[in-house]
Design a protein around this motif. Structure first.
Motif, mmCIF file in Angstrom:
data_model
loop_
_atom_site.group_PDB
_atom_site.id
_atom_site.type_symbol
_atom_site.label_atom_id
_atom_site.label_comp_id
_atom_site.label_asym_id
_atom_site.label_seq_id
_atom_site.Cartn_x
_atom_site.Cartn_y
_atom_site.Cartn_z
ATOM 1 N N GLN A 1 0.723 -1.155 -0.076
ATOM 2 C CA GLN A 1 -0.120 0.039 0.069
ATOM 3 C C GLN A 1 1.010 1.187 -0.184
ATOM 4 O OE1 GLN A 1 -2.576 -0.391 3.407
ATOM 5 N NE2 GLN A 1 -3.833 -1.926 2.504
ATOM 6 N N VAL A 2 1.954 1.215 0.929
ATOM 7 C CA VAL A 2 2.712 2.522 0.894
ATOM 8 C C VAL A 2 3.524 2.648 -0.500
ATOM 9 C CG1 VAL A 2 4.887 3.256 1.838
ATOM 10 C CG2 VAL A 2 2.973 2.253 3.523
ATOM 11 N N GLU A 3 4.053 1.547 -0.994
ATOM 12 C CA GLU A 3 4.707 1.557 -2.292
ATOM 13 C C GLU A 3 3.676 2.091 -3.299
ATOM 14 O OE1 GLU A 3 6.448 -2.192 -3.080
ATOM 15 O OE2 GLU A 3 8.044 -1.893 -1.690
ATOM 16 N N ALA A 4 2.511 1.528 -3.586
ATOM 17 C CA ALA A 4 1.504 2.031 -4.558
ATOM 18 C C ALA A 4 1.311 3.507 -4.277
ATOM 19 C CB ALA A 4 0.105 1.164 -4.354
ATOM 20 N N ARG A 5 1.176 3.813 -3.271
ATOM 21 C CA ARG A 5 0.731 5.243 -2.714
ATOM 22 C C ARG A 5 1.953 6.183 -3.298
ATOM 23 N NH1 ARG A 5 -0.752 5.726 2.807
ATOM 24 N NH2 ARG A 5 -2.791 4.664 2.116
ATOM 25 N N LEU A 6 3.232 5.738 -3.268
ATOM 26 C CA LEU A 6 4.395 6.540 -3.197
ATOM 27 C C LEU A 6 4.509 6.567 -4.905
ATOM 28 C CD1 LEU A 6 6.876 5.516 -0.762
ATOM 29 C CD2 LEU A 6 6.090 7.536 -1.069
ATOM 30 N N GLU A 7 4.147 5.507 -5.610
ATOM 31 C CA GLU A 7 4.295 5.425 -7.048
ATOM 32 C C GLU A 7 3.378 6.307 -7.545
ATOM 33 O OE1 GLU A 7 3.893 1.218 -8.293
ATOM 34 O OE2 GLU A 7 5.969 0.830 -7.371
ATOM 35 N N ARG A 8 1.944 6.274 -7.258
ATOM 36 C CA ARG A 8 0.955 7.105 -7.625
ATOM 37 C C ARG A 8 1.339 8.633 -7.406
ATOM 38 N NH1 ARG A 8 -2.659 3.569 -5.094
ATOM 39 N NH2 ARG A 8 -2.672 4.799 -3.276
ATOM 40 N N GLU A 9 2.066 9.194 -6.463
ATOM 41 C CA GLU A 9 2.523 10.486 -6.085
ATOM 42 C C GLU A 9 3.603 10.876 -7.303
ATOM 43 O OE1 GLU A 9 2.286 14.208 -5.155
ATOM 44 O OE2 GLU A 9 0.936 12.559 -4.449
ATOM 45 N N ARG B 1 1.999 11.213 -10.529
ATOM 46 C CA ARG B 1 1.331 12.689 -10.585
ATOM 47 C C ARG B 1 2.419 13.962 -10.815
ATOM 48 N NH1 ARG B 1 -1.780 10.864 -5.825
ATOM 49 N NH2 ARG B 1 -3.755 9.993 -6.691
#
Length: 194
Positions: free
Chosen positions: A126-134, A137
């Protein structure tokens, strides 16, 4: 107070608990039967007061009496009465059972808490996915407006190259070039190898 009247003479005095324990220590089963009859009630009363659960109290009482049978030779009359020794054994056994039940309950509570906690891999993902999304963007903001529109329509909205060209009112070749340039820029911004 009146004296009891015995038919056929005074009642024969049986051995006291200390004597019974000494006989039990020598393996006398009849002595153990008499000892059992004399102490099982008080032992059950004590274990029941400590354990509250009648079934567990009966089980602990049985364990205590088996222990008395096996360890009767350890009884030392000079250190106290037989009843005190037996009740001490019963008290210790009952307290051990209470502690064991509390420890089991604690283990079950900890296991329940662990089962509710997401697995380490889930949290990491979850953390990695959130960082990748950021990061995506941030990199999308480095594209030109036309590159950003083309990439968004093609890759986030699922449009074909032809549909992107029609929506943006541009020739198909121009859209393909913008998409290619935009993807190269994204790749470089995100640090992905070619």
């Amino acid at each position: 107070m009146r004296e009891p009247v015995y038919i056929g003479g005074p009642a024969a005095r049986g051995p006291d608990l200390e004597e019974l324990l000494q006989m039990v220590a020598r393996g006398d089963q009849n002595a153990f039967g008499a000892l059992y009859d004399a102490v099982s009630g008080p032992v059950l009363g004590l274990t029941r007061s400590l354990l509250r659960d009648p079934a567990q109290a009966e089980e602990v009482t049985q364990e205590v009496l088996v222990e008395v049978w096996r360890s009767a030779a350890r009884f030392e009359p000079g250190r106290g009465s037989a009843m005190a020794w037996i009740m001490t054994v019963a008290h210790r056994r009952a307290v051990d059972r209470v502690r064991s039940a509390q420890a089991a309950s604690g283990r079950e509570e900890r296991a329940a808490l662990l089962s509710r906690t997401p697995a380490f891999d889930e949290v990491t993902e979850q953390v990695e996915a959130r960082l990748e999304r950021e990061q995506v963007r941030r990199c999308m903001r480095t594209l030109t407006e036309l590159q950003r529109q083309s990439v968004t329509l093609a890759y986030y909205r699922g449009r074909s190259y032809r549909e992107v060209a029609e929506l943006l009112s541009l020739p198909l070749g121009t859209v393909k070039t913008r998409l290619r340039d935009g993807l190269i820029r994204l790749r470089d911004c995100m640090g992905v190898g070619a």
